[in-house]
Design a protein around this motif. Sequence first.
Motif, PDB file in Angstrom:
ATOM      1  N   ARG A   1     -11.173   6.298  -1.317  1.00 22.54           N
ATOM      2  CA  ARG A   1     -10.193   7.117  -1.564  1.00 22.54           C
ATOM      3  C   ARG A   1      -9.027   6.991  -2.596  1.00 22.54           C
ATOM      4  O   ARG A   1      -8.701   7.962  -3.117  1.00 22.54           O
ATOM      5  CB  ARG A   1      -9.347   7.709  -0.202  1.00 22.54           C
ATOM      6  CG  ARG A   1     -10.124   8.543   0.692  1.00 22.54           C
ATOM      7  CD  ARG A   1      -9.307   9.223   1.609  1.00 22.54           C
ATOM      8  NE  ARG A   1     -10.131   9.916   2.442  1.00 22.54           N
ATOM      9  CZ  ARG A   1      -9.878  10.409   3.894  1.00 22.54           C
ATOM     10  NH1 ARG A   1      -8.606   9.798   4.322  1.00 22.54           N
ATOM     11  NH2 ARG A   1     -10.351  11.221   4.285  1.00 22.54           N
ATOM     12  N   SER A   2      -8.889   5.722  -3.013  1.00 19.16           N
ATOM     13  CA  SER A   2      -8.030   5.449  -3.892  1.00 19.16           C
ATOM     14  C   SER A   2      -8.779   5.332  -5.464  1.00 19.16           C
ATOM     15  O   SER A   2      -7.918   5.091  -6.439  1.00 19.16           O
ATOM     16  CB  SER A   2      -7.331   4.096  -3.501  1.00 19.16           C
ATOM     17  OG  SER A   2      -8.127   2.871  -3.580  1.00 19.16           O
ATOM     18  N   ASP A   3      -9.873   5.570  -5.445  1.00 24.58           N
ATOM     19  CA  ASP A   3     -10.498   5.125  -6.849  1.00 24.58           C
ATOM     20  C   ASP A   3     -10.528   6.700  -7.394  1.00 24.58           C
ATOM     21  O   ASP A   3     -10.210   7.939  -6.867  1.00 24.58           O
ATOM     22  CB  ASP A   3     -12.137   4.805  -6.569  1.00 24.58           C
ATOM     23  CG  ASP A   3     -12.031   3.459  -5.928  1.00 24.58           C
ATOM     24  OD1 ASP A   3     -11.189   2.677  -6.606  1.00 24.58           O
ATOM     25  OD2 ASP A   3     -12.705   3.212  -5.179  1.00 24.58           O
ATOM     26  N   LEU A   4     -10.985   6.571  -8.623  1.00 27.57           N
ATOM     27  CA  LEU A   4     -10.879   7.756  -9.690  1.00 27.57           C
ATOM     28  C   LEU A   4     -12.158   8.233 -10.124  1.00 27.57           C
ATOM     29  O   LEU A   4     -13.252   7.502 -10.434  1.00 27.57           O
ATOM     30  CB  LEU A   4     -10.147   7.395 -10.807  1.00 27.57           C
ATOM     31  CG  LEU A   4      -9.464   8.510 -11.755  1.00 27.57           C
ATOM     32  CD1 LEU A   4      -8.490   9.181 -11.164  1.00 27.57           C
ATOM     33  CD2 LEU A   4      -9.152   7.679 -13.149  1.00 27.57           C
TER      34      LEU A   4
ATOM     35  N   LEU B   1     -11.314  13.068  -3.788  1.00 27.36           N
ATOM     36  CA  LEU B   1     -10.879  11.767  -4.743  1.00 27.36           C
ATOM     37  C   LEU B   1     -10.230  12.255  -5.691  1.00 27.36           C
ATOM     38  O   LEU B   1     -10.390  13.522  -6.348  1.00 27.36           O
ATOM     39  CB  LEU B   1     -12.217  11.224  -5.089  1.00 27.36           C
ATOM     40  CG  LEU B   1     -13.267  10.668  -4.079  1.00 27.36           C
ATOM     41  CD1 LEU B   1     -14.351  10.010  -4.908  1.00 27.36           C
ATOM     42  CD2 LEU B   1     -12.405   9.499  -3.396  1.00 27.36           C
ATOM     43  N   ASP B   2      -9.223  12.053  -6.507  1.00 25.61           N
ATOM     44  CA  ASP B   2      -8.613  12.127  -7.581  1.00 25.61           C
ATOM     45  C   ASP B   2      -9.608  12.146  -8.859  1.00 25.61           C
ATOM     46  O   ASP B   2     -10.514  11.425  -8.817  1.00 25.61           O
ATOM     47  CB  ASP B   2      -7.368  11.008  -8.145  1.00 25.61           C
ATOM     48  CG  ASP B   2      -6.399  11.300  -7.148  1.00 25.61           C
ATOM     49  OD1 ASP B   2      -6.269  12.454  -6.339  1.00 25.61           O
ATOM     50  OD2 ASP B   2      -5.514  10.384  -7.111  1.00 25.61           O
ATOM     51  N   TYR B   3      -9.392  12.961  -9.808  1.00 20.26           N
ATOM     52  CA  TYR B   3     -10.460  12.828 -10.975  1.00 20.26           C
ATOM     53  C   TYR B   3      -9.560  13.278 -12.209  1.00 20.26           C
ATOM     54  O   TYR B   3      -8.597  14.016 -12.071  1.00 20.26           O
ATOM     55  CB  TYR B   3     -11.602  13.908 -10.602  1.00 20.26           C
ATOM     56  CG  TYR B   3     -11.365  15.369 -10.875  1.00 20.26           C
ATOM     57  CD1 TYR B   3     -10.455  15.881  -9.796  1.00 20.26           C
ATOM     58  CD2 TYR B   3     -11.977  16.044 -11.705  1.00 20.26           C
ATOM     59  CE1 TYR B   3     -10.490  17.389 -10.096  1.00 20.26           C
ATOM     60  CE2 TYR B   3     -11.831  17.587 -12.034  1.00 20.26           C
ATOM     61  CZ  TYR B   3     -10.967  18.165 -10.895  1.00 20.26           C
ATOM     62  OH  TYR B   3     -10.718  19.341 -11.290  1.00 20.26           O
ATOM     63  N   VAL B   4     -10.405  12.970 -13.236  1.00 24.76           N
ATOM     64  CA  VAL B   4      -9.708  13.275 -14.566  1.00 24.76           C
ATOM     65  C   VAL B   4     -10.610  14.056 -15.442  1.00 24.76           C
ATOM     66  O   VAL B   4     -12.176  13.450 -15.525  1.00 24.76           O
ATOM     67  CB  VAL B   4      -9.325  11.971 -15.306  1.00 24.76           C
ATOM     68  CG1 VAL B   4      -9.100  12.311 -16.843  1.00 24.76           C
ATOM     69  CG2 VAL B   4      -8.277  11.308 -14.549  1.00 24.76           C
ATOM     70  N   GLN B   5     -10.344  14.921 -16.226  1.00 22.40           N
ATOM     71  CA  GLN B   5     -11.457  15.778 -17.018  1.00 22.40           C
ATOM     72  C   GLN B   5     -11.312  15.135 -18.273  1.00 22.40           C
ATOM     73  O   GLN B   5     -10.354  15.092 -19.003  1.00 22.40           O
ATOM     74  CB  GLN B   5     -11.237  17.303 -17.072  1.00 22.40           C
ATOM     75  CG  GLN B   5     -11.363  18.025 -15.681  1.00 22.40           C
ATOM     76  CD  GLN B   5     -12.627  18.639 -15.479  1.00 22.40           C
ATOM     77  OE1 GLN B   5     -13.541  18.400 -16.189  1.00 22.40           O
ATOM     78  NE2 GLN B   5     -12.669  19.662 -14.492  1.00 22.40           N
TER      79      GLN B   5
END
Length: 349
Positions: free
Chosen positions: A96-99, A123-127
């Motif tokens: 859960r702490s990964d990206l 989960l966190d994500y970046v576009q």
Amino acid sequence: MAVLTVGLGDRSYDITVERGSLAAAGDIVARLGRRGRAFILTDSNVAPLWLGKVAGSFKAAGFDVSSGSLPAGEKTKAFGSLMTVYSMFADAGLTRSDLVVTLGGGVIGDLGGFAAATYLRGLDYVQIPTTLLAQVDSSVGGKVAVDLPWGKNLSGAFWQPKAVVIDPDALDTLSDEYFSDGMAEVIKYGCIRDAELFGALESAGSRAALSESIGDVVYRCCDIKRAVVERDERDTGERMLLNFGHTYGHALERYYDYEKISHGAAVAVGMRVVCGIAEKKGLTEKGCADRITALCRSYGLSCEDKAPYGEVIKGISSDKKNLGGKLNVVLIRSVGDGYIYPTDRRFWQ
Ligand code: GLY
């Protein structure tokens, strides 16, 4: 560096629009205080072009990087692809702490974003969008989804990214067809909110003439979307404006089973069709449909299609903009002045 902040309280994030930023993406994300594992999801077109550069930038910024690539194309945005992505996440040991980092066009952004929204309950994500369409539209605003056999984007979520990193240099490798696809969305922003942008696109009149200022154009479109999303994140009002040309466009895409026409080409036809109808009903200033058609043509979008009109509009009844039997159609009063017109199916007949 041009940075816009999408202000959504504790879900706020920055959109960085900067030439060369693919090589700085890892640093940009690390400055948010992120560390640990980053999984980069990309496709078979983008991987040979940009995966090395982006993976290198995340490694240099201290991330433990893994990646996966899927076949390029709209078919990949199917519900079944989710299992492939989840298994990539599992093999990479994501917690859960990964990206998650989505590197590609709208298919990868929407699919990867939806997988991030649902794996381990989020989960966190970046576009990191690499097509014009994804840079000006799908990477911003948190709509993530996959297509179902009954329609496009029918299984999805609102899941805002932690950052959007846009490198206009990535557009240099796009084919004219992909560039035109994104131009339909750029022209849409001019239609609904920005007569000055529309005029600047008319003055440039071609991809080549626009290339110098494409970063500014992308920034301007993202700024319009930022403001709309801040006011209507959940798409119950103003955000529907972003669907100008999309009601007929989506029906056309559905008619062709998402194969024979690109999203942008369909939206361009949709903008011409809806303006033509609205002009006849006195709901849009006369001449807009012709002006939009001429502008689309200068950027490689014909605004023409041979599909039988009566068959295409049958698909409108399953459009997501239908709320409780009511149909909202996005119209413009004049170029730069979009509005939502509550109506019913008879509008199209
Ligand atoms: N692409 C339309 C929206 O984000 O609302």
